[in-house]
Design a protein around this motif. Structure first.
Motif, PDB file in Angstrom:
ATOM      1  N   VAL A 129       0.846  -1.206   0.000  1.00  0.00           N
ATOM      2  CA  VAL A 129       0.000   0.000   0.000  1.00  0.00           C
ATOM      3  C   VAL A 129       0.877   1.251   0.000  1.00  0.00           C
ATOM      4  CG1 VAL A 129      -1.690   1.331   1.342  1.00  0.00           C
ATOM      5  CG2 VAL A 129      -1.989  -1.141   1.031  1.00  0.00           C
ATOM      6  N   ASP A 130       1.910   1.263   0.830  1.00  0.00           N
ATOM      7  CA  ASP A 130       2.821   2.417   0.859  1.00  0.00           C
ATOM      8  C   ASP A 130       3.508   2.614  -0.494  1.00  0.00           C
ATOM      9  OD1 ASP A 130       2.252   3.225   3.461  1.00  0.00           O
ATOM     10  OD2 ASP A 130       3.897   2.062   4.329  1.00  0.00           O
ATOM     11  N   ARG A 131       3.954   1.536  -1.121  1.00  0.00           N
ATOM     12  CA  ARG A 131       4.598   1.639  -2.440  1.00  0.00           C
ATOM     13  C   ARG A 131       3.622   2.175  -3.481  1.00  0.00           C
ATOM     14  NH1 ARG A 131       6.702  -4.029  -3.646  1.00  0.00           N
ATOM     15  NH2 ARG A 131       6.817  -3.157  -5.735  1.00  0.00           N
ATOM     16  N   GLN A 132       2.369   1.729  -3.429  1.00  0.00           N
ATOM     17  CA  GLN A 132       1.375   2.212  -4.387  1.00  0.00           C
ATOM     18  C   GLN A 132       1.113   3.702  -4.201  1.00  0.00           C
ATOM     19  OE1 GLN A 132      -1.624  -0.767  -3.428  1.00  0.00           O
ATOM     20  NE2 GLN A 132      -1.421  -1.599  -5.493  1.00  0.00           N
ATOM     21  N   ILE A 133       1.031   4.146  -2.966  1.00  0.00           N
ATOM     22  CA  ILE A 133       0.838   5.575  -2.711  1.00  0.00           C
ATOM     23  C   ILE A 133       2.041   6.363  -3.237  1.00  0.00           C
ATOM     24  CG2 ILE A 133       0.624   7.351  -0.925  1.00  0.00           C
ATOM     25  CD1 ILE A 133      -0.889   5.161   0.752  1.00  0.00           C
ATOM     26  N   ASP A 134       3.239   5.887  -2.917  1.00  0.00           N
ATOM     27  CA  ASP A 134       4.457   6.584  -3.352  1.00  0.00           C
ATOM     28  C   ASP A 134       4.564   6.666  -4.873  1.00  0.00           C
ATOM     29  OD1 ASP A 134       5.244   6.948  -0.706  1.00  0.00           O
ATOM     30  OD2 ASP A 134       6.540   5.174  -0.688  1.00  0.00           O
ATOM     31  N   ALA A 135       4.100   5.649  -5.569  1.00  0.00           N
ATOM     32  CA  ALA A 135       4.221   5.599  -7.029  1.00  0.00           C
ATOM     33  C   ALA A 135       3.053   6.278  -7.748  1.00  0.00           C
ATOM     34  CB  ALA A 135       4.336   4.144  -7.492  1.00  0.00           C
ATOM     35  N   SER A 136       2.083   6.757  -7.018  1.00  0.00           N
ATOM     36  CA  SER A 136       0.907   7.365  -7.642  1.00  0.00           C
ATOM     37  C   SER A 136       1.251   8.697  -8.295  1.00  0.00           C
ATOM     38  CB  SER A 136      -0.196   7.577  -6.594  1.00  0.00           C
ATOM     39  OG  SER A 136      -0.677   6.336  -6.141  1.00  0.00           O
ATOM     40  N   TRP A 137       0.566   8.982  -9.364  1.00  0.00           N
ATOM     41  CA  TRP A 137       0.709  10.252 -10.070  1.00  0.00           C
ATOM     42  C   TRP A 137       0.097  11.379  -9.246  1.00  0.00           C
ATOM     43  CZ3 TRP A 137      -3.770  12.623 -12.456  1.00  0.00           C
ATOM     44  CH2 TRP A 137      -3.474  13.777 -13.205  1.00  0.00           C
ATOM     45  N   ASP A 192       0.249   8.532 -17.062  1.00  0.00           N
ATOM     46  CA  ASP A 192       1.423   8.967 -17.811  1.00  0.00           C
ATOM     47  C   ASP A 192       1.526  10.491 -17.796  1.00  0.00           C
ATOM     48  OD1 ASP A 192      -0.541   9.800 -19.635  1.00  0.00           O
ATOM     49  OD2 ASP A 192       0.046   8.364 -21.184  1.00  0.00           O
ATOM     50  N   GLY A 193       0.514  11.147 -17.209  1.00  0.00           N
ATOM     51  CA  GLY A 193       0.519  12.595 -17.099  1.00  0.00           C
ATOM     52  C   GLY A 193       0.182  13.322 -18.387  1.00  0.00           C
ATOM     53  N   VAL A 194      -0.200  12.579 -19.421  1.00  0.00           N
ATOM     54  CA  VAL A 194      -0.472  13.183 -20.714  1.00  0.00           C
ATOM     55  C   VAL A 194      -1.864  12.832 -21.235  1.00  0.00           C
ATOM     56  CG1 VAL A 194       0.280  13.315 -23.132  1.00  0.00           C
ATOM     57  CG2 VAL A 194       1.977  13.111 -21.299  1.00  0.00           C
ATOM     58  N   SER A 195      -2.201  11.533 -21.254  1.00  0.00           N
ATOM     59  CA  SER A 195      -3.447  11.154 -21.895  1.00  0.00           C
ATOM     60  C   SER A 195      -4.208  10.019 -21.222  1.00  0.00           C
ATOM     61  CB  SER A 195      -3.176  10.753 -23.350  1.00  0.00           C
ATOM     62  OG  SER A 195      -2.375   9.581 -23.390  1.00  0.00           O
ATOM     63  N   GLU A 252     -10.932  16.877 -12.335  1.00  0.00           N
ATOM     64  CA  GLU A 252     -11.087  18.259 -12.779  1.00  0.00           C
ATOM     65  C   GLU A 252     -10.080  19.207 -12.137  1.00  0.00           C
ATOM     66  OE1 GLU A 252     -13.049  18.963 -15.295  1.00  0.00           O
ATOM     67  OE2 GLU A 252     -13.914  16.948 -15.332  1.00  0.00           O
ATOM     68  N   GLY A 253      -9.544  18.847 -11.000  1.00  0.00           N
ATOM     69  CA  GLY A 253      -8.593  19.705 -10.307  1.00  0.00           C
ATOM     70  C   GLY A 253      -7.150  19.393 -10.659  1.00  0.00           C
ATOM     71  N   SER A 254      -6.952  18.776 -11.819  1.00  0.00           N
ATOM     72  CA  SER A 254      -5.615  18.372 -12.251  1.00  0.00           C
ATOM     73  C   SER A 254      -5.476  18.598 -13.746  1.00  0.00           C
ATOM     74  CB  SER A 254      -5.410  16.877 -11.931  1.00  0.00           C
ATOM     75  OG  SER A 254      -6.183  16.069 -12.811  1.00  0.00           O
ATOM     76  N   GLU A 255      -4.416  18.052 -14.314  1.00  0.00           N
ATOM     77  CA  GLU A 255      -4.226  18.105 -15.765  1.00  0.00           C
ATOM     78  C   GLU A 255      -5.107  17.083 -16.469  1.00  0.00           C
ATOM     79  OE1 GLU A 255      -1.770  17.319 -13.596  1.00  0.00           O
ATOM     80  OE2 GLU A 255      -0.546  19.120 -13.518  1.00  0.00           O
ATOM     81  N   GLY A 256      -5.918  16.334 -15.722  1.00  0.00           N
ATOM     82  CA  GLY A 256      -6.591  15.166 -16.246  1.00  0.00           C
ATOM     83  C   GLY A 256      -7.954  15.267 -16.878  1.00  0.00           C
ATOM     84  N   PRO A 257      -8.598  16.420 -17.007  1.00  0.00           N
ATOM     85  CA  PRO A 257      -9.943  16.407 -17.575  1.00  0.00           C
ATOM     86  C   PRO A 257     -10.037  15.812 -18.980  1.00  0.00           C
ATOM     87  CG  PRO A 257      -9.576  18.498 -16.494  1.00  0.00           C
ATOM     88  CD  PRO A 257      -8.249  17.761 -16.511  1.00  0.00           C
ATOM     89  N   HIS A 258      -8.983  15.904 -19.757  1.00  0.00           N
ATOM     90  CA  HIS A 258      -9.032  15.370 -21.123  1.00  0.00           C
ATOM     91  C   HIS A 258      -8.465  13.953 -21.223  1.00  0.00           C
ATOM     92  CE1 HIS A 258      -4.967  17.008 -20.731  1.00  0.00           C
ATOM     93  NE2 HIS A 258      -4.619  16.125 -21.637  1.00  0.00           N
ATOM     94  N   PHE A 259      -7.971  13.381 -20.116  1.00  0.00           N
ATOM     95  CA  PHE A 259      -7.410  12.028 -20.127  1.00  0.00           C
ATOM     96  C   PHE A 259      -8.500  10.980 -20.378  1.00  0.00           C
ATOM     97  CE2 PHE A 259      -3.766  12.755 -16.804  1.00  0.00           C
ATOM     98  CZ  PHE A 259      -3.213  13.734 -17.598  1.00  0.00           C
TER      99      PHE A 259
END
Length: 150
Positions: free
Chosen positions: A46-54, A76-79, A107-114
């Protein structure tokens, strides 16, 4: 629902995407006591998953600052992004916090178009409010399996 739609009941809570504020003990307790989807995970996983989350988003009770909800995403931070481990503690449900968590994540991130993906066994209605729907004919999935605990 957007954050602007907050009611007096939801105004009691705040959302924050600061990873340093996340209460890992609350997440671990929820995963071991309530989450049907996370029972195979160890605390280290669980800790590793949190640490690796975008991105991670916590929901906090303004009265005492306690974390009462959580969501994380990998991307991937893009799409493309995958939404995971969304929860609200049982005693804080019924105020639309799950919807607010998902809204803030997307909506509060770069992700609305992902292209966003997730798995759920019981919260289809909540995710439909954020625009999720069953996959179309272009989506395939190779189901995972829990790692060998040894």
């Amino acid at each position: 629902m957007t954050l602007a739609d907050a009611t007096p009941a939801t105004a009691r809570y705040e959302l924050d995407a600061d990873p340093a504020r996340i209460d890992r003990d609350v997440i671990w307790r929820f995963m071991t006591e309530h989450a049907y989807w996370g029972g195979w995970r160890s605390r280290g996983i669980v800790d590793r998953q949190i640490d690796a989350s975008w991105r991670v988003v916590g929901c906090y009770d303004r009265a005492d600052g306690a974390m009462v909800g959580f969501a994380r995403a990998i991307s991937d931070g893009v799409s493309l992004a995958y939404l995971a481990d969304v929860f609200v503690l049982p005693e804080h449900r019924g105020h639309g916090l799950g919807v607010r968590l998902v809204d803030h994540m997307i909506e509060g991130s770069e992700g609305p178009h992902f292209r966003w993906m997730l798995h759920t066994g019981d919260a289809h209605g909540l995710y439909a409010k954020a625009g999720f729907r069953p996959p179309d004919h272009t989506y395939l999935e190779r189901p995972g399996r829990a790692p060998d605990p040894r």
